[in-house]
Design a protein around this motif. Structure first.
Motif, short mmCIF file in Angstrom:
data_model
loop_
_atom_site.label_atom_id
_atom_site.label_comp_id
_atom_site.label_asym_id
_atom_site.label_seq_id
_atom_site.Cartn_x
_atom_site.Cartn_y
_atom_site.Cartn_z
N LYS A 1 0.80 -1.22 0.00
CA LYS A 1 0.00 0.00 0.00
C LYS A 1 0.83 1.28 0.00
CE LYS A 1 -4.04 -1.87 -0.12
NZ LYS A 1 -4.86 -1.74 -1.36
N PHE B 1 -11.21 -6.44 -6.47
CA PHE B 1 -10.58 -5.24 -5.91
C PHE B 1 -9.95 -4.33 -6.97
CE2 PHE B 1 -10.57 -8.18 -2.30
CZ PHE B 1 -11.15 -7.37 -1.34
N SER C 1 -4.10 -4.90 -4.07
CA SER C 1 -5.25 -5.01 -3.18
C SER C 1 -5.65 -6.46 -2.97
CB SER C 1 -6.43 -4.21 -3.75
OG SER C 1 -6.13 -2.84 -3.81
#
Length: 509
Positions: free
Chosen positions: A407, A476, A481
């Protein structure tokens, strides 16, 4: 009857060395196939597959071969664990190493894609068995004070193998050129050099995969049998195993292959929908658990009838088998969902290359070095704290590091490799923890079988989860993700571990 003589320090060290080398070569071979699998399949399929069909056909075979490896390793963990509890750790470990070494080497002579699938399935039987047997042997030979070091060494070994594969990949062109020169200089023909070294030298690398068979001579000459197992044999407790119970393992392996087939492209082509595949998975996984547990359940029943164990011990072993397998499955699924995807993700369109080259290789080096470091740290922490709290902390650290990696990175750079090191290490810390904890869950009479079941059934859980990546990407919208979503499995581990027994300070039974 007197207890067998306590093994010498040399014998204990040789047992650790043999187990370490066996698992190192396991890791090397597991990491090698992703490197040479595609050129190998291109070579084998080129003569009878149209060019426009090559990519799709190759991808299908690659998936099939990876799936057969995972099922074979799970099956081998139970089978060779059973063999180790019945005939002894040393003999069974010799057979397991011989199996994976020889059949890996035979892959170098394959002439069809299905040859590799079958040979790697047989080879993986030995790989799954070697871990369970090596862990059981060294834990029973080493003193309690040294077991954290032993666990860390075993946990690091396979990751050193992965590290060697990454280094080989970086120098592949130089390696092939050097081997070609040596082959010709030693009198080999141009045909032999081409046969062995074309298509990224996949045949040569598979053939040298037979070298671990040499470890067998080390084991048979220098490694003593477990004194704890010798005591069990002298007490007659090894006589409660029955060969007919292995039919359950065979049925379980078939059920596992059906699960993987239902989620594979072949299952989709056969009209299997996601809903049907989910139903097949639930039913067949129940069959897998039943089949792989059958030898242990039958053994415990016979041992209880003979008065060798109590009813309470039988119930405790069965409970620990399920708990241990689930805890291992969580860790393995997290690894396959996070760290094992990092090299592939590093070259995806989701990341900016920023001028870096050989990104996949350096990513694997970063994650492998982290894995080696934290595999040693985890069992030390488990000895300082306790087993359950350590597993909980590892789950928190693993999911945090995976989210941090996937992320916070949008391009390749120093932070990318630093976060890869952290994720690779923290998600792999479990593989230093399990060689310490799993032996403590089972008595000597079923230790190898119990460990083989727990750790390797986790591979099937990981395989099922890994097959959901494509579906998760669709849900996603990005690979990062999807990988992050799979790591939510660690939250299950944070809760489940408090139902597992705390074994710190307790001697091996």
């Amino acid at each position: 009857m007197s207890s067998p003589k306590t093994p010498s320090s040399t014998g204990r060290n040789m047992a650790l060395l043999a187990a370490f080398l066996g698992w190192l070569f396991d890791g090397f071979e597991m990491g090698l196939f992703p490197l040479i699998g595609k050129p190998a399949l291109q070579d084998l399929l080129a003569s009878h597959i149209a060019p426009e069909m090559m990519t799709a056909t190759l991808d299908r075979w690659f998936s099939v071969i990876i799936a057969t490896f995972l099922v074979g390793a799970a099956t081998g963990g139970v089978f060779f664990g059973w063999l180790g509890d019945r005939i002894g750790r040393v003999k069974a470990m010799s057979f397991s190493i011989f199996t994976y070494a020889i059949f890996t080497g035979l892959c170098g002579f394959a002439t069809e894609a299905w040859h590799i699938a079958i040979l790697r399935f047989i080879a993986s039987l030995g790989m799954g068995g070697e871990w369970a047997l090596g862990v059981a042997l060294v834990n029973e030979l080493w003193t309690k004070g040294n077991r954290a070091f032993v666990a860390g060494a075993i946990g690091a070994a396979a990751n050193i193998g992965y590290l060697l594969v990454a280094a080989l990949s970086l120098g592949m062109n130089t390696f092939i050129g050097t081997m070609r020169s040596w082959t010709l200089a030693l009198g080999g023909s141009e045909w032999l050099a081409n046969y062995l070294l074309d298509h990224q030298a996949w045949r040569f690398l598979m053939i040298i995969g037979a070298l671990p068979a040499l470890i067998i001579f080390l084991i048979r000459i220098f490694v003593p049998e477990s004194d704890k197992w010798e005591d069990e044999k002298a007490a007659g407790k090894t006589s409660h195993w029955s060969t007919v119970d292995l039919n359950g393992v065979l049925i379980g392996a078939i059920a596992a292959m059906v699960i993987i087939w239902s989620w594979s492209p072949m299952g989709i082509d056969a009209g299997i929908t996601s809903t049907v595949a989910a139903v097949i998975t639930v039913v067949c996984f129940a069959v897998v658990v039943w089949g792989y547990l059958l030898p242990v359940r039958r053994y415990l029943s016979r041992a209880e009838t003979a008065g060798s164990i109590t009813t309470e011990s039988r119930i405790a072993v069965r409970r620990n088998l399920i708990l241990g397998a689930t805890l291992a499955g969580i860790a393995l699924l997290g690894t396959w969902g996070a760290a094992q995807q990092s090299a592939k993700w590093s070259t995806s369109a989701e990341l900016a290359a920023n001028g870096y080259t050989n990104v996949a290789q350096f990513t694997q080096i970063a994650t492998s070095v982290g894995a080696c470091v934290f595999a040693f740290i985890a069992p030390v922490i488990a000895n300082i704290l306790n087993r359950r709290l350590t597993y909980f902390i590892m789950c928190v650290a693993a999911v945090s590091s995976a989210l941090l990696f996937y992320k916070t990175n949008t391009g390749i750079g120093p932070w990318f490799f630093t976060s890869a090191f952290l994720m690779g290490g923290l998600t792999a810390s479990f593989y230093g923890f399990f060689p310490l904890y799993l032996p403590e869950l089972f008595p000597t009479s079923v230790r190898a079988t119990g460990q083989g079941f727990c750790f390797n059934v986790g591979r099937i859980i990981a395989a099922i989860g890994g097959l959901q990546i494509a579906n998760l990407v669709g849900v996603f919208g990005s690979s990062a993700s999807a990988y992050s979503a799979l790591c939510a499995i660690y939250f299950v581990g944070m809760a489940l571990v408090w139902f597992a027994p705390e074994t710190k300070g307790k001697a091996l039974a």
